[in-house]
Structures are given as structure tokens and as C-alpha cells.
Design a protein around this motif. Structure first.
Motif, PDB file in Angstrom:
ATOM      1  N   UNK A 338       0.849  -1.185   0.000  1.00  0.00           N
ATOM      2  CA  UNK A 338       0.000   0.000   0.000  1.00  0.00           C
ATOM      3  C   UNK A 338       0.890   1.242   0.000  1.00  0.00           C
ATOM      4  N   UNK A 339       0.496   2.250  -0.770  1.00  0.00           N
ATOM      5  CA  UNK A 339       1.184   3.535  -0.773  1.00  0.00           C
ATOM      6  C   UNK A 339       0.151   4.622  -0.533  1.00  0.00           C
ATOM      7  N   UNK A 340       0.288   5.365   0.592  1.00  0.00           N
ATOM      8  CA  UNK A 340      -0.640   6.438   0.948  1.00  0.00           C
ATOM      9  C   UNK A 340       0.070   7.766   0.703  1.00  0.00           C
ATOM     10  N   UNK A 341      -0.532   8.622  -0.134  1.00  0.00           N
ATOM     11  CA  UNK A 341       0.057   9.917  -0.467  1.00  0.00           C
ATOM     12  C   UNK A 341      -0.859  11.017   0.061  1.00  0.00           C
ATOM     13  N   UNK A 342      -0.349  11.802   1.036  1.00  0.00           N
ATOM     14  CA  UNK A 342      -1.120  12.908   1.626  1.00  0.00           C
ATOM     15  C   UNK A 342      -0.696  14.208   0.959  1.00  0.00           C
ATOM     16  N   UNK A 394       1.233  -2.397  -6.434  1.00  0.00           N
ATOM     17  CA  UNK A 394       1.088  -1.374  -5.403  1.00  0.00           C
ATOM     18  C   UNK A 394      -0.282  -0.716  -5.520  1.00  0.00           C
ATOM     19  N   UNK A 395      -1.044  -0.750  -4.445  1.00  0.00           N
ATOM     20  CA  UNK A 395      -2.316  -0.048  -4.389  1.00  0.00           C
ATOM     21  C   UNK A 395      -2.078   1.328  -3.769  1.00  0.00           C
ATOM     22  N   UNK A 396      -2.596   2.354  -4.452  1.00  0.00           N
ATOM     23  CA  UNK A 396      -2.332   3.735  -4.045  1.00  0.00           C
ATOM     24  C   UNK A 396      -3.585   4.374  -3.473  1.00  0.00           C
ATOM     25  N   UNK A 397      -3.403   5.111  -2.361  1.00  0.00           N
ATOM     26  CA  UNK A 397      -4.497   5.861  -1.744  1.00  0.00           C
ATOM     27  C   UNK A 397      -4.055   7.317  -1.639  1.00  0.00           C
ATOM     28  N   UNK A 398      -4.851   8.216  -2.189  1.00  0.00           N
ATOM     29  CA  UNK A 398      -4.573   9.650  -2.111  1.00  0.00           C
ATOM     30  C   UNK A 398      -5.408  10.251  -0.982  1.00  0.00           C
ATOM     31  N   UNK A 399      -4.718  10.821   0.004  1.00  0.00           N
ATOM     32  CA  UNK A 399      -5.396  11.537   1.093  1.00  0.00           C
ATOM     33  C   UNK A 399      -5.286  13.026   0.775  1.00  0.00           C
ATOM     34  N   UNK A 416      -7.880   2.346 -10.300  1.00  0.00           N
ATOM     35  CA  UNK A 416      -7.773   1.386  -9.205  1.00  0.00           C
ATOM     36  C   UNK A 416      -7.278   2.039  -7.920  1.00  0.00           C
ATOM     37  N   UNK A 417      -7.013   3.343  -7.944  1.00  0.00           N
ATOM     38  CA  UNK A 417      -6.551   4.050  -6.750  1.00  0.00           C
ATOM     39  C   UNK A 417      -7.742   4.550  -5.943  1.00  0.00           C
ATOM     40  N   UNK A 418      -7.473   4.785  -4.631  1.00  0.00           N
ATOM     41  CA  UNK A 418      -8.509   5.323  -3.763  1.00  0.00           C
ATOM     42  C   UNK A 418      -8.250   6.780  -3.454  1.00  0.00           C
ATOM     43  N   UNK A 419      -9.311   7.570  -3.248  1.00  0.00           N
ATOM     44  CA  UNK A 419      -9.197   8.987  -2.931  1.00  0.00           C
ATOM     45  C   UNK A 419     -10.030   9.269  -1.686  1.00  0.00           C
ATOM     46  N   UNK A 420      -9.350   9.741  -0.610  1.00  0.00           N
ATOM     47  CA  UNK A 420     -10.038  10.046   0.630  1.00  0.00           C
ATOM     48  C   UNK A 420      -9.702  11.457   1.096  1.00  0.00           C
ATOM     49  N   UNK A 421     -10.502  11.976   2.033  1.00  0.00           N
ATOM     50  CA  UNK A 421     -10.315  13.343   2.533  1.00  0.00           C
ATOM     51  C   UNK A 421      -9.422  13.342   3.759  1.00  0.00           C
ATOM     52  N   UNK A 428     -11.767   9.032   7.267  1.00  0.00           N
ATOM     53  CA  UNK A 428     -12.103   8.746   5.869  1.00  0.00           C
ATOM     54  C   UNK A 428     -11.016   7.925   5.205  1.00  0.00           C
ATOM     55  N   UNK A 429      -9.773   8.293   5.412  1.00  0.00           N
ATOM     56  CA  UNK A 429      -8.652   7.573   4.803  1.00  0.00           C
ATOM     57  C   UNK A 429      -8.514   6.189   5.405  1.00  0.00           C
ATOM     58  N   UNK A 430      -8.665   6.105   6.735  1.00  0.00           N
ATOM     59  CA  UNK A 430      -8.573   4.804   7.401  1.00  0.00           C
ATOM     60  C   UNK A 430      -9.635   3.850   6.858  1.00  0.00           C
ATOM     61  N   UNK A 431     -10.878   4.359   6.713  1.00  0.00           N
ATOM     62  CA  UNK A 431     -11.963   3.527   6.182  1.00  0.00           C
ATOM     63  C   UNK A 431     -11.662   3.104   4.748  1.00  0.00           C
ATOM     64  N   UNK A 432     -11.055   4.017   3.973  1.00  0.00           N
ATOM     65  CA  UNK A 432     -10.724   3.707   2.593  1.00  0.00           C
ATOM     66  C   UNK A 432      -9.693   2.588   2.516  1.00  0.00           C
ATOM     67  N   UNK A 433      -8.693   2.636   3.362  1.00  0.00           N
ATOM     68  CA  UNK A 433      -7.668   1.596   3.381  1.00  0.00           C
ATOM     69  C   UNK A 433      -8.281   0.260   3.791  1.00  0.00           C
TER      70      UNK A 433
END
Length: 790
Positions: A338-342, A394-399, A416-421, A428-433
Motif C-alpha cells: 500500500x502507498x498512501x500519499x497525503x 502497489x495499491x495507491x491511496x490519495x489523502x 484502481x486508486x482510492x481517494x479520501x479526505x 475517511x482515509x482509514x476507512x478507505x484503506x
């Protein structure tokens, strides 16, 4: 031949064309006479449109066959009639050969199947036309060999001679998915099977089931990438809180969790113009390699400060690319990644660095704790970054802190990436992950040319997904099992026919299914072929799959003809029956001394025989049906079905239609011929010889027995019991109670006189062989009459 500068016309019964015109005229089937230096051209078969280019005739196919003779070829120049010399003769020869053997076109397209339309020359070519195509290997089969199963059987090819290779699925490695109740698991397996081999025939899909079960305590690597641009000043605490929350939450999901840290600001070469002042000297720093040391992560995260950069984070895609391709520097393991980008704003897009004269990046790992090549390379394209992230699982999540317009575009480009606030609570990001970690999305590697793949998912609660939804299942808890039906189809054979390998894996997981694709491009019978076979006219071809495959320069069913001899009139003698004048009985064309029988518009109707002298549609008919509908036509003679005879199979041998009501054939007074009675007793007539106009009537015939049984009088009163027990007697009170005539069985009303001139009334009926009499139980005086009685 002198150059013809004036208009040249080719006429076909009034169809004329000149240079530059390309008229389409009906297909021409029949013999023609063209003047050439080698004499008459024979057995020509046409079905073409023509274009005169000034030197040669060029033809193309047209549909709608009909018989039309080729009349003449002439010109209107003063140089005299057009003749065919060496070069033009060769052009014409090539055209005739093409026309004769279907290279340009073939006649009788109506009634053809998709298999036979391709005119395959070998079994291998045939099976590549379509899934339904088969090849007949019977050496004595004289029809076109490539066709569908039903057509081949109708044309007389036995099942044992039909070549029809099929694809298959072979599972090579099939280790079961991990049981979630087992303890001390060293190797976790979440997908099954792991390796397969598919044998693909073009046009035929092969399917298999893929099972996924989410394992407990599956290891997870999470790399936390933070935007330290000046615009993030107000959100720095949120970034730090999110990092701490991620560390704690993921530790609760799995005990095998590692976390890393990186930061991104702006490139050193900024696309600022005019009076703009932009600062920020670095692009991407790898602050902490993936580790299990949570305290080190918390400490480094707390030390981070905002930079003075004012521009949007152009280094974001640089960081994502380096994070994807630098396995060793980041420390990615063979686990879920997982890669989380804030961040707070959208990125620059590829090409805007050209304002500073920088080059496009090469996509290789350039990370030495810090990526500092932005002054030499432009930023990466979104699609390329997405590709690298997928390739490296790699699954990417944008915070994100705001709904930036560019993020809406990036969400489409990174599906396939996720976008959270990014908020204070970071929920929101935790729930998305959590949502992404409970979701499985299948991806496949690049497919070979001409190969397609489809997915169908069977998720929790019986939910079935198709199309793009067939790739994924959501809300998968620990121990839940879902399955996918995967279908792979080759639409054509690869040029080299070599095997290919593709892989399918769940996004964000390193486990994969390896699939080896073998392509069925030849038939098994081709391996048994005989080169230079004596069957193929002294070795002029290879005999394989029941037919000759001619070498270059040879043509014919058995390669008996040379291209140079195609126009020899001597070959026509082999196509004449009993030394007659008709070529192929006027039902076909002579090709290399062999009759090629003409096809009919109706595919059920066929000419056959060595000289095309037979057909299956010119037999006797009855009731406007061929062979009366009770037989088949073979060489113009009806072959009748069982229980039928006659030239038109219209004579039934079944005698059930001749049975009389007394169960005798023709009432014992005739013979049954072709299902119809021929009465031999001249007094009887009717369909079963039961009608006798001159015989006593029914009422008179049964009068004495009815009278004696009902009233005890009459001539038979003393012999009544002996002579009159052949019917069932039923008495009724008056005339209204007597049965009325119905269609179900014949009924006769009778009125008869007694010796004292009284009258009695009765009905007589024969119901399924049982005789029944209803009689009025009282006699009437002589004066009473009833107009409706006999």
C-alpha cells in the motif's frame, strides 16, 4: 500486341465498360471462347466485375450467380481485332486459374456456410476459420472438405472421418488456499490454482475457475508519502496524525506490518514565468525504508517541517514512480503493498517541464535517498505511473485536503486508486484503506495479439459480476472465499504459432496465476502426411488429412494438372460421358480433366457423379413432394423409406388405413393397395368396401331382431335368443329420449311396421365395434306418422 490508345470495350450481353469504369455485372458461369495464340480457352468460370486499365483486365468478385456466356472481347481502334499475345496471355491465364479455383471468387455463394466460404486448402487453415468448422479426411469425399458438422454429414462424410481438434485446460499446480483456522502458517496461499496450461483453438474460448480466500494475518507493507509544500502548512498536524493512525490501525489488522516514510516538495527547475518567485530546492526524499520499528517512524514523522515552495507538488509523480520501481531502496517485500500519499492539490502533467528545456524521464530507479534529477527530466505521465504501480502490485491511496479539479481527472486516469479526505480525525482515509484491503481486483499481464479475456465474479451473498465488475469482489472478510470464472479466447493463431505466457493476480498482492497458452493451428492428421505421395499424381503434392496439398505449379484434386496445361482441350475428353458432346452433363465445369459440379442456390440440392450426371432433386414427385416425402432422391431415383414403394414412394405398405369397422381388411370384400381399398365384390364400395347401395337397409336388416327382443313378436320370436343377441338393447319411454346423430359414430333412426300395422321406433349404432339399439318401449297405432323417420 500494339498499344491500344482508344477505348476498349468488353461486352457481356449488353454490359459494356471502358477505361476508368468499373461496372458490376452478374456472375458468369459457363464456357467461353476467347481468341488467343494457343487456341480456344475452355471451361472458364467467371463471377467478376471488370476494369480495363489500358494494358490488362482487372477483376473483382460480385454476387448473384446466373448462367451467362462470355460473348466477345473487342476494341474500337483502327488497328484491328484485339488478340492476346505472350504477356496478355499469361495475365489471362493467371486470371482464369484464379477464377477456376476460387482465388478471385467462386460461384454459387448462396447456401455456403462461413466455413466453406473461406476455401481453406488444408485442415489447419480450416480449423482456424471458426469454432464450428470441421475437416473431412475421407479420401473418397468429393465435396468441399471444410464445413460445419451438419453440412459434412449431409454431404456424406462419416463421423469417423471428421477432424475436429478441440481446446483444453490442464491444471499444473493446484495448491489449496490456506485454511484460516490453521495456526503457525509459514506460507499463506490466497489464490488457487497457481499454474495452468490452456490449449486454444481459434474462436473457441477455454474457461477455468479461480478461487480467492483472504488469509488471516497476511503481511502488509505501507509506504507513507507526505507533501511538504508550503500550502500544506495548515495541514501538517493532520498529516502527522494520519501517519500515527495508519501505524496503529494497520498493526491491529496484521501482526506482520511494516511502514516507511517519504516526502515530496517541488522540483528544482520550476516552470515559473515572468515576475513569479518560486522556491523549493528538492523533489523527493526517502526518509525511512520500510521497517517494523514503529517508534522510529513516529519520531521521523514528528520532525518533518514545511518547505518554502509555493508551486503545486510537481514532484508527486516523481515520488510515485520512484516508489514503484525502487524495490530495494523502499524495501518492498513479497506481500500486500500500500502507498498512501497525503497532499493538498493536483499535480503538474507531463510536458509542462519543457518550459525549462528538460527531457522526458526514463522510468528507471534513480533514487539515492533523494531523487534530484528533476532539473534534467520532466515529470512522468499519469498513465505511465499507473502502469508501473500496477506492474509492481502497489495499491495507491490519495489523502487530499480539498476537492481539486485535477483530482477528478486523476481519479479517472488512476481507476484502481482510492481517494479520501485528509481531516483531523483521518477516519475517511482509514476507512478507505480498510475497504481496499477487503477488496480483491484481478489484473492480467499484456495479452498476445488476437487473444481476449473475460471475467465473471461470484462474490459474497451470491452476487454475480460481469464485464469490468467481473474482475472484483468487495467486503471480503478474513476467511471469506470468492471465485472467478475466467475465459480466454484466441481469435487467430500467432504468426510463429509459439506458446505464450500470461499472468493473472489480485491487485496489491504478489501471488499470481501463471497461464501458458498453446495454440492449436494444425490438425493431428497433418503430422501423418506423406510428402511426394504417389496418390498426388506421381508425387506432385503432399497427401495429408485425406487430400492432396499440391506443390507450386500443380493444381487439381490429385495435383494431376500443371498450370501450363490448364487450357488443354484434350483434358475435356475426361469430362464427357460415353464420348458424348456434353461437358460434365452440362451440370458442371471441367477442371484438369475432372468435373467440378455446379452448386445450386438451394444448399440441399446437389449435382454429383463423375460426370455430374446425378442429382438429388429431379426424382418423381407426389403431392408436390419429392419422392412423396417418404424417401430420398439419389441420382434421380427415389430410395423409399420402409413401408413405402413406387417410383415416387407414394405407395404405402401399411394396411391400417384399409381396416373396416369389423377389423377386416377392406371388409373382406377387397384388397389393400398403397393404403387404399380396391373392392373386389362389385356390390360393395367406399374407402373400406363397407357401403352396399343394393343391399337391404340397416333398418330392414335388424327389424325382426329388434321386434322380437323389444315386444316378443315377429317372425323370429321363437329363435330370438339364438339369432338376436348380437346387440345391446336399451328401451326408452318416448321418441325424445332416442339418441340423436353425432359425428363421433354413425347412427341410424328407424321406423318399422308390425303384422298388425302398428309402428315401432328405434336407433341403430355401431360404436367402436359394439352394436347398440335404443327402442321406444310402446307401439304406435297405424294412423301416427313422423316425417323425420325413414
Amino acid at each position: 500486341m500494339p498499344h491500344v490508345s482508344k477505348f476498349i470495350f468488353l461486352s457481356f450481353e449488353g454490359w459494356v465498360f471502358a477505361p476508368g469504369n468499373t461496372p458490376t455485372f452478374p456472375c458468369l458461369i459457363g464456357r467461353s471462347s476467347l481468341s488467343s495464340s494457343r487456341g480456344k480457352v475452355s471451361s472458364a468460370v467467371f463471377g467478376v466485375s471488370g476494369l480495363w486499365t489500358g494494358r490488362s483486365l482487372k477483376f473483382s468478385c460480385s454476387s448473384g450467380a446466373r448462367s451467362t456466356p462470355l460473348q466477345h472481347l473487342h476494341n474500337t481502334s483502327s488497328e484491328g481485332p484485339l488478340s492476346l499475345q505472350t504477356t496478355h496471355e499469361m495475365e489471362l491465364k493467371i486470371f482464369f486459374i484464379a477464377a477456376l479455383f476460387g482465388t478471385i471468387c467462386f460461384r454459387g455463394t448462396q447456401g455456403e456456410t462461413s466455413c466453406s466460404l473461406e476455401r481453406s486448402r488444408s485442415c489447419g487453415e480450416c480449423i482456424q476459420v471458426g469454432e464450428e468448422c470441421r475437416w473431412c479426411t475421407d479420401p473418397d469425399f468429393l465435396q468441399f472438405r471444410c464445413n460445419d458438422l451438419q453440412s459434412l454429414k449431409k454431404m456424406g462424410c462419416g463421423s469417423a472421418f471428421i477432424e475436429n481438434p478441440r481446446g483444453s485446460v490442464t491444471i499444473i499446480q493446484n495448491m489449496p488456499v490456506t485454511d484460516p483456522t490453521r495456526k503457525h502458517r509459514e506460507e499463506l496461499i490466497q489464490i488457487q490454482p497457481q499454474k495452468l496450461t490452456l490449449n486454444l483453438r481459434p474462436g473457441e474460448a477455454q474457461s477455468f475457475q479461480l478461487k480467492f480466500r483472504r488469509a488471516e494475518d497476511y503481511p502488509i507493507d505501507l509506504y507513507y508519502l507526505i507533501d511538504l509544500s508550503f500550502s500544506m502548512k495548515e495541514d501538517l498536524e493532520k498529516i502527522k496524525n494520519l501517519g500515527s493512525s495508519l501505524m496503529m490501525e494497520m498493526s491491529s489488522i496484521t501482526s506482520r506490518f511494516r511502514i516507511g516514510l517519504g516526502s515530496v516538495v517541488e522540483t528544482a527547475a520550476s516552470p515559473c514565468t515572468g515576475q513569479q518567485q518560486c522556491t523549493g530546492p528538492f523533489s523527493f526524499k526517502n526518509l525511512l525504508k520500510l521497517t517494523t520499528d514503529m517508534e522510529q517512524f513516529r519520531s521521523l514523522l514528528g520532525q518533518q517541517q514545511i518547505s518554502g515552495n509555493l508551486d503545486s507538488p510537481k514532484g508527486g509523480f516523481d515520488a510515485l514512480m520512484q516508489g514503484a520501481v525502487c524495490d530495494d531502496a523502499i524495501g518492498w517485500g513479497n506481500v500486500t503493498r500500500l502507498l498512501v500519499f497525503a497532499t493538498d492539490a493536483g499535480f503538474h502533467f507531463t510536458g509542462d517541464g519543457k518550459l525549462d528545456g528538460v527531457k522526458l524521464p526514463d522510468g528507471k530507479c534513480r533514487l539515492e535517498n533523494m531523487y534530484n534529477l528533476s532539473q534534467f527530466y520532466s515529470n512522468f505521465a499519469v498513465a505511465r505511473v499507473d502502469q508501473k504501480l500496477r506492474q509492481n502490485d502497489i495499491q495507491t491511496i490519495f489523502a487530499v485536503t480539498e476537492t481539486h479539479p485535477l483530482f477528478k481527472q486523476e481519479k479517472k486516469l488512476l481507476p484502481e486508486s482510492g481517494f479520501g479526505t485528509l481531516s483531523t480525525a483521518s477516519s475517511d482515509v482509514i476507512s478507505l484503506i480498510k475497504s481496499l484491503s477487503s477488496e480483491v481486483i484481478l489484473e492480467n499481464s499484456k495479452l498476445p495479439e488476437g487473444v481476449t479475456i473475460t471475467y465473471q465474479s461470484r462474490c459474497k451473498n451470491g452476487l454475480v459480476g460481469e464485464g469490468e465488475f467481473g474482475r472484483k469482489c468487495s467486503n471480503i472478510s478474513i476467511g471469506d472465499e470468492v471465485s472467478f470464472t475466467i475465459s480466454i479466447q484466441a481469435n487467430k493463431c500467432p504468426k510463429q504459432g509459439q506458446s505464450e505466457t500470461i499472468k493473472i493476480k489480485p491487485l496489491g498482492f504478489t501471488e499470481e496465476v501463471e497461464i501458458v497458452l498453446n495454440f492449436i493451428c494444425e490438425c493431428s492428421c497433418q503430422a501423418k502426411g506423406e510428402e511426394k505421395s504417389p496418390i498426388c499424381h506421381n508425387g506432385n503434392g503432399r497427401f495429408e488429412c485425406g487430400a492432396c496439398r499440391c506443390y507450386d505449379g500443380r493444381i487439381g484434386r490429385q495435383c494431376e494438372c500443371s498450370i501450363d496445361d490448364i487450357f488443354s482441350d484434350a483434358l475435356d475428353a475426361n469430362c464427357r460421358r460415353d464420348n458424348g458432346t456434353d461437358i460434365c452433363s452440362n451440370n458442371g465445369d471441367c477442371i484438369c480433366g475432372t468435373c467440378d459440379c455446379r452448386k445450386r442456390d438451394n444448399p440441399e440440392e446437389r449435382y454429383s457423379g463423375k460426370f455430374c450426371e446425378c442429382d438429388n432433386f429431379n426424382c418423381d414427385r407426389s403431392n408436390n413432394k419429392l419422392c412423396g416425402g417418404h424417401g430420398r432422391c439419389e441420382c434421380r431415383v427415389c430410395i423409399c423409406d420402409p413401408n413405402y414403394t413406387g417410383s415416387a414412394c407414394d405407395c404405402s405398405l401399411d394396411t391400417t388405413t384399409c381396416l373396416a369397422t369389423n377389423k377386416q381388411i377392406c371388409n373382406g370384400r377387397g384388397i389393400c393397395q398403397c393404403g387404399n381399398c380396391k373392392c373386389t365384390d362389385p356390390k360393395f364400395q367406399g374407402p373400406t368396401c363397407e357401403i352396399c347401395p343394393t343391399c337391404p337397409g340397416v333398418c330392414v336388416q335388424h327389424k325382426e331382431c329388434v321386434q322380437c327382443r323389444a315386444f316378443g313378436t315377429g317372425e323370429k320370436r321363437n329363435t330370438c335368443e339364438r339369432d338376436c343377441s348380437y346387440f345391446n338393447l336399451i328401451k326408452v319411454k318416448d321418441h325424445d329420449k332416442l339418441p340423436q346423430p353425432v359425428e363421433a359414430f354413425p347412427l341410424r333412426h328407424c321406423k318399422e311396421r308390425t303384422e298388425d300395422d302398428s309402428w315401432f321406433y328405434y336407433t341403430y349404432a355401431n360404436i367402436n365395434g359394439k352394436k347398440e339399439v335404443h327402442v321406444v318401449e310402446t307401439l304406435d297405432a297405424p294412423r301416427q306418422t313422423w316425417g323425420w323417420w325413414r
